[in-house]
Design a protein around this motif. Sequence first.
Motif, PDB file in Angstrom:
ATOM      1  N   MET A   1       0.844  -1.192   0.000  1.00 57.47           N
ATOM      2  CA  MET A   1       0.000   0.000   0.000  1.00 57.47           C
ATOM      3  C   MET A   1       0.885   1.250   0.000  1.00 57.47           C
ATOM      4  O   MET A   1       1.922   1.265   0.637  1.00 57.47           O
ATOM      5  N   THR A   2       0.441   2.258  -0.670  1.00 59.38           N
ATOM      6  CA  THR A   2       1.157   3.526  -0.707  1.00 59.38           C
ATOM      7  C   THR A   2       0.397   4.537   0.133  1.00 59.38           C
ATOM      8  O   THR A   2      -0.716   4.293   0.560  1.00 59.38           O
ATOM      9  N   THR A   3       1.024   5.693   0.330  1.00 60.89           N
ATOM     10  CA  THR A   3       0.349   6.716   1.138  1.00 60.89           C
ATOM     11  C   THR A   3      -0.921   7.223   0.475  1.00 60.89           C
ATOM     12  O   THR A   3      -1.746   7.826   1.122  1.00 60.89           O
ATOM     13  N   SER A   4      -1.092   6.966  -0.830  1.00 58.07           N
ATOM     14  CA  SER A   4      -2.301   7.441  -1.506  1.00 58.07           C
ATOM     15  C   SER A   4      -3.298   6.310  -1.758  1.00 58.07           C
ATOM     16  O   SER A   4      -4.246   6.480  -2.504  1.00 58.07           O
ATOM     17  N   ASP A   5      -3.094   5.148  -1.164  1.00 57.18           N
ATOM     18  CA  ASP A   5      -3.975   3.999  -1.369  1.00 57.18           C
ATOM     19  C   ASP A   5      -5.410   4.364  -0.987  1.00 57.18           C
ATOM     20  O   ASP A   5      -5.691   4.661   0.167  1.00 57.18           O
ATOM     21  N   PRO A   6      -6.344   4.370  -1.956  1.00 56.42           N
ATOM     22  CA  PRO A   6      -7.716   4.783  -1.656  1.00 56.42           C
ATOM     23  C   PRO A   6      -8.478   3.777  -0.801  1.00 56.42           C
ATOM     24  O   PRO A   6      -9.492   4.105  -0.205  1.00 56.42           O
ATOM     25  N   GLY A   7      -7.997   2.535  -0.706  1.00 56.03           N
ATOM     26  CA  GLY A   7      -8.703   1.532   0.069  1.00 56.03           C
ATOM     27  C   GLY A   7      -8.388   1.549   1.551  1.00 56.03           C
ATOM     28  O   GLY A   7      -9.103   0.966   2.352  1.00 56.03           O
ATOM     29  N   CYS A   9      -8.011   2.586   5.458  1.00 59.34           N
ATOM     30  CA  CYS A   9      -8.869   3.317   6.394  1.00 59.34           C
ATOM     31  C   CYS A   9      -8.482   4.797   6.368  1.00 59.34           C
ATOM     32  O   CYS A   9      -7.288   5.118   6.508  1.00 59.34           O
ATOM     33  N   PRO A  10      -9.439   5.695   6.205  1.00 63.64           N
ATOM     34  CA  PRO A  10      -9.094   7.112   6.022  1.00 63.64           C
ATOM     35  C   PRO A  10      -8.561   7.812   7.264  1.00 63.64           C
ATOM     36  O   PRO A  10      -7.978   8.889   7.145  1.00 63.64           O
ATOM     37  N   TRP A  11      -8.716   7.231   8.464  1.00 65.39           N
ATOM     38  CA  TRP A  11      -8.320   7.948   9.679  1.00 65.39           C
ATOM     39  C   TRP A  11      -6.834   8.250   9.752  1.00 65.39           C
ATOM     40  O   TRP A  11      -6.427   9.174  10.443  1.00 65.39           O
ATOM     41  N   CYS A  12      -5.994   7.486   9.041  1.00 62.99           N
ATOM     42  CA  CYS A  12      -4.544   7.725   9.156  1.00 62.99           C
ATOM     43  C   CYS A  12      -4.034   8.790   8.196  1.00 62.99           C
ATOM     44  O   CYS A  12      -2.877   9.206   8.292  1.00 62.99           O
ATOM     45  N   GLY A  13      -4.885   9.246   7.273  1.00 59.31           N
ATOM     46  CA  GLY A  13      -4.457  10.307   6.360  1.00 59.31           C
ATOM     47  C   GLY A  13      -3.263   9.895   5.524  1.00 59.31           C
ATOM     48  O   GLY A  13      -3.144   8.737   5.107  1.00 59.31           O
ATOM     49  N   THR A  14      -2.325  10.836   5.313  1.00 66.86           N
ATOM     50  CA  THR A  14      -1.159  10.552   4.473  1.00 66.86           C
ATOM     51  C   THR A  14       0.161  10.733   5.209  1.00 66.86           C
ATOM     52  O   THR A  14       1.218  10.577   4.617  1.00 66.86           O
ATOM     53  N   ASP A  15       0.121  11.045   6.516  1.00 64.22           N
ATOM     54  CA  ASP A  15       1.354  11.172   7.292  1.00 64.22           C
ATOM     55  C   ASP A  15       2.075   9.824   7.263  1.00 64.22           C
ATOM     56  O   ASP A  15       1.498   8.808   7.666  1.00 64.22           O
ATOM     57  N   PRO A  16       3.324   9.763   6.780  1.00 65.05           N
ATOM     58  CA  PRO A  16       4.017   8.477   6.642  1.00 65.05           C
ATOM     59  C   PRO A  16       4.099   7.675   7.948  1.00 65.05           C
ATOM     60  O   PRO A  16       3.975   6.445   7.923  1.00 65.05           O
ATOM     61  N   LEU A  17       4.283   8.349   9.080  1.00 67.60           N
ATOM     62  CA  LEU A  17       4.350   7.650  10.367  1.00 67.60           C
ATOM     63  C   LEU A  17       3.005   7.000  10.681  1.00 67.60           C
ATOM     64  O   LEU A  17       2.942   5.833  11.098  1.00 67.60           O
ATOM     65  N   TYR A  18       1.939   7.752  10.459  1.00 65.48           N
ATOM     66  CA  TYR A  18       0.597   7.254  10.754  1.00 65.48           C
ATOM     67  C   TYR A  18       0.205   6.137   9.784  1.00 65.48           C
ATOM     68  O   TYR A  18      -0.397   5.135  10.169  1.00 65.48           O
ATOM     69  N   VAL A  19       0.571   6.288   8.507  1.00 67.91           N
ATOM     70  CA  VAL A  19       0.274   5.266   7.502  1.00 67.91           C
ATOM     71  C   VAL A  19       1.002   3.971   7.855  1.00 67.91           C
ATOM     72  O   VAL A  19       0.420   2.881   7.807  1.00 67.91           O
ATOM     73  N   ASN A  20       2.267   4.072   8.242  1.00 66.50           N
ATOM     74  CA  ASN A  20       3.030   2.878   8.611  1.00 66.50           C
ATOM     75  C   ASN A  20       2.416   2.211   9.839  1.00 66.50           C
ATOM     76  O   ASN A  20       2.308   0.975   9.903  1.00 66.50           O
ATOM     77  N   TYR A  21       1.993   3.008  10.808  1.00 66.25           N
ATOM     78  CA  TYR A  21       1.340   2.473  12.009  1.00 66.25           C
ATOM     79  C   TYR A  21       0.066   1.720  11.606  1.00 66.25           C
ATOM     80  O   TYR A  21      -0.181   0.595  12.052  1.00 66.25           O
TER      81      TYR A  21
END
Length: 195
Positions: A1-7, A9-21
Amino acid sequence: MTTSDPGRCPWCGTDPLYVNYHDTVWGRPSYHDQDLFEKLCLDGQQAGLSWITILRKQHSYQDAYDQFDAEKIVRYDDEKKAELLANPGIIRNRLKVESIIRNARGFLEFRDRGESFSEFLWSFVEGKPIQNQWRTLAEVPVTTPQAEAMSKALKKAGFNFVGPTIVYAFMQATGMVNDHLIGCPAHQACRELAP
C-alpha cells in the motif's frame, strides 16, 4: 500500500508515520504482556489528544520510562517524577505521569499473583479477535460492552486512564477487535493473523 492507497482506512491520512502504524501495527493481534502494558499506558496518555501526538512521542516515552520496565517504574521517586514533568519529549501532565507509575503497580500485581496480563485482557474477547465488518468510519463504535467490562476490571485492579473509550482504542490497536474497514487491505491481513 502507498500513502495514496484509496482503500486504506481514512483515519490515518497521508502522514508516513501514521500510515506505517496503520499498515503494520494497528489491528495486529498482540499477546505479549510487556507490549500490552506499554500500549495501555500510551493509550492513556492520549486522553484529550490525538493518537498521532502520542505516536510521534513513542520513542521519547520509551526512553523516559525505561522501555516501560514496570520494575523500574514503580521505584520512581519525586526527583524522577520532576525529571519526567520537565521532559519535552512526553506529555508533561502530572496526572498522566502518575498514571504510568500506578499502572506499573497494577501490572506487577498480575505477575506477582502468577497471572498472565495478556490472558486477562484477551479474556474479554474470549481469546480471539472480534472480526467486525464496518464499511464506513461512521459505523465504528467508540466503545463496546467488552471495552466497558475491561475498563471496569482494570480500574478494580488499580489502573487508571482506562475509561471505556481509551480501552476500546487499545483493543482496536492490539487486534482484540479488527476495526479496519472491510475495503481496507489491512482488514484481511489482520483476519489472517487471528488464531
